[in-house]
Enzyme design. Structure first.
Site, PDB file in Angstrom:
ATOM      1  N   HIS A 261      40.195   6.761  37.927  1.00 32.69           N
ATOM      2  CA  HIS A 261      41.424   7.449  37.530  1.00 32.69           C
ATOM      3  C   HIS A 261      42.663   6.930  38.254  1.00 32.69           C
ATOM      4  CE1 HIS A 261      38.875  10.284  35.362  1.00 32.69           C
ATOM      5  NE2 HIS A 261      38.149  10.419  36.457  1.00 32.69           N
TER       6      HIS A 261
ATOM      7  N   LYS B 123      48.379  22.554  35.767  1.00 30.12           N
ATOM      8  CA  LYS B 123      47.910  21.997  34.507  1.00 30.12           C
ATOM      9  C   LYS B 123      47.643  23.072  33.457  1.00 30.12           C
ATOM     10  CE  LYS B 123      47.945  17.837  36.264  1.00 30.12           C
ATOM     11  NZ  LYS B 123      48.466  18.115  37.591  1.00 30.12           N
TER      12      LYS B 123
ATOM     13  N   GLU C  71      37.948  21.197  29.251  1.00 26.82           N
ATOM     14  CA  GLU C  71      38.383  20.655  27.968  1.00 26.82           C
ATOM     15  C   GLU C  71      37.404  19.583  27.503  1.00 26.82           C
ATOM     16  OE1 GLU C  71      42.329  19.233  28.813  1.00 26.82           O
ATOM     17  OE2 GLU C  71      41.607  17.242  29.384  1.00 26.82           O
TER      18      GLU C  71
ATOM     19  N   ARG D 135      58.332  12.831  38.413  1.00 25.38           N
ATOM     20  CA  ARG D 135      58.876  11.888  39.411  1.00 25.38           C
ATOM     21  C   ARG D 135      58.977  10.523  38.759  1.00 25.38           C
ATOM     22  NH1 ARG D 135      54.236   9.046  40.247  1.00 25.38           N
ATOM     23  NH2 ARG D 135      52.276  10.200  40.240  1.00 25.38           N
TER      24      ARG D 135
END
Length: 505
Positions: free
Chosen positions: A236, A116, A201, A293
């Site tokens: 999530h 990431k 973040e 994917r």
């Protein structure tokens, strides 16, 4: 084109790939663990090979065994599906080393997007907006983390650099939470991904999760297939997806489509992939990640754009050019997908594996069922509890919702507990119907979604029980009267038998 493809997966995605191969006249090879010997994907493939015991680490995650079967079976390519080894660059390289075609992006693109921190760096260089945060990996102590949080502005979120699926993530609302959140995020990242690296973040409250489907061939051509709204999530994990998003107009669709293509080009991407964004309340979009994917929710895009993404994946992997230009890809109608899982929503979504005694799959106009179950099939405890995906398509969002409600009412999976009742409540919720969605939707409306749908249900149940008890009592009384009558007549029966036996003169 390939003559034979091995599917390195199980369940509904393995069946989905097998069906695409049938359409292309390609033979298929299934692999299975010991508990999947009788699974639908095994029965539907042209041939099937055992690869080990039930635990995924000893079967579906064994690169060496899958490569061995692929070579022994004569397969020319390997489709990884999603999950398991789908985003493992080592698997892609292992296929390449023995001359097998990996139906997916190159290992270099997986590495670039899988980290990431590296993905953020590439997006910034490509001009794709990212959520304000640390420029690279954060390896400092608590005091340095506090300084970064002050610069970014609370609330912040700590994320695992190698993470996904909500693991290695902690939201920090204030300085007093930083020390424990940083420690827990690193510990979970190490446990889940063998990599404790994190970054920080700004945390966007109540964002929408918007993702864009992209497809690139090996000749430099790329197209985007519009957006999917994936804001209905739990911890999530997506539960409901739809296309198009209720808040995206054609101009914005074109804008984020270009952003997604730029993000994929920054990684030299080839194949099908998804670029995920967060949308703030003010309409700003921020890059989140690239899933290298095919996504679970790809059917809603197929329904709206009328294109088979799995067949397109295979054609691209075989070296063909894309068959469509961006101008030819025009969305029509609306599609919604519900993930059907063997979970109990009333027990904190506890997995409920078990034997399916009977199945009734919904059908009718606009309904598609992508599943891999049948009566007598036992859902094993060793894997993800998802049973399949139910997709409803309509001319409008309202029609798609109504069709989904009908389909959920028709769906029957006897013998196991599923999340279907919970999905029905979601489809009926006024805010969902109005399109007022965000990633905290389920948590915000949890009490309504888990309460008894009909307040009078308990009273009705008691009345029904009382009626049943009354009728049972009447039935017992009648049977007793009949028994007594039978007893009175039994002397005549005995007399008749005696005469037949010659015992009476």
């Amino acid at each position: 084109m390939f003559r034979k493809i091995l599917i390195a997966n199980r369940g509904e995605i393995a069946v989905r790939v097998i069906r695409a191969c049938w359409d292309l006249d390609i033979a298929t090879v299934a692999v299975y663990s010991s508990v999947d010997r009788g699974a639908p994907h095994v029965r539907q493939a042209d041939e099937a090979w055992a690869i080990g015991p039930a635990p995924a680490a000893e079967s579906y995650l064994r690169i060496d065994k899958i490569i061995e079967v692929a070579r022994a079976s004569g397969a020319e390519a390997v489709h990884p599906g999603y999950g398991f080894l789908a985003e493992n660059p080592l698997f892609a390289e292992a296929c390449e080393e023995v001359g097998l075609v990996f139906i997916g992006p190159p290992a270099s693109a997986m590495r670039a997007m899988g980290d990431k921190v590296e993905a953020r760096r590439r997006m910034i260089a490509a001009g794709v907006p990212v959520v304000p945060g640390t420029e690279g990996a954060f390896d400092g102590d608590t005091d340095q983390a506090l300084a970064e949080a002050e610069r970014i502005g609370y609330p912040v979120i700590i994320k695992a650099a190698a993470g996904g699926g909500g693991k290695g993530m902690r939201v920090v609302d204030g300085p007093e939470e930083m020390a424990s959140a940083l420690e827990r995020a690193r510990s979970e990242a190490q446990t889940s991904f063998a990599n404790p690296t994190v970054y920080i973040e700004r945390y966007i409250r109540r964002p929408r999760h918007i993702e864009v489907q992209v497809l690139f061939d090996s000749h430099g051509n790329g197209v985007s297939f519009g957006e999917r709204e994936c804001s209905i999530q739990r911890r999530h994990q997506k539960i409901i997806e739809e296309s198009p998003s209720p808040v995206i107009d054609p101009e914005t669709r074109e804008k984020i489509g270009e952003m997604a293509l730029s993000a994929a080009r920054a990684a030299d991407y080839v194949g099908a992939g998804t670029v995920e964004f967060l949308r703030d309340d003010d309409g700003s979009f921020y890059f989140m990640e690239v899933n290298a994917r095919l996504q679970v929710e790809h059917p809603v895009t197929e329904e709206v754009y009328g294109r088979d993404l799995v067949k397109a994946q295979i054609r691209v992997a075989a070296g063909e050019k894309l068959r469509w230009t961006q101008q030819q890809l025009v969305p029509r109608g609306h599609a919604i997908e519900c993930r059907i899982t063997a979970e109990d929503p009333e027990r904190n979504f506890m997995p409920c594996p078990g034997r399916i005694e009977a199945v009734r799959v919904p059908s009718g106009p606009g309904i598609r069922d992508d599943s891999a179950v049948s009566a007598g099939y036992t859902i094993p405890i060793h894997y993800d509890p998802m049973i399949g995906k139910l997709i409803a398509r309509g001319a409008s969002r309202g029609e798609a919702i109504r069709r989904m409600r009908r389909a959920l009412e028709e769906y029957r999976l006897e013998g196991i507990t599923t999340n279907i009742p919970f999905l029905r409540k979601l489809m009926d919720h006024p805010d969902f119907v109005a399109g007022n969605l965000h990633t905290g939707f389920i948590a915000e409306h949890e009490e309504q979604l888990h309460q008894v749908a009909d307040p009078s249900a308990d009273e009705i149940t008691l009345c029904a029980a009382a009626i049943h008890a009354y009728r049972s009592q009447i039935q017992r009384s009648l049977e007793q009267d009949v028994g007594q009558a039978s007893g009175q007549a039994s002397n005549w029966l005995r007399l008749g038998r005696a005469r037949c036996l010659g015992r009476l003169a």
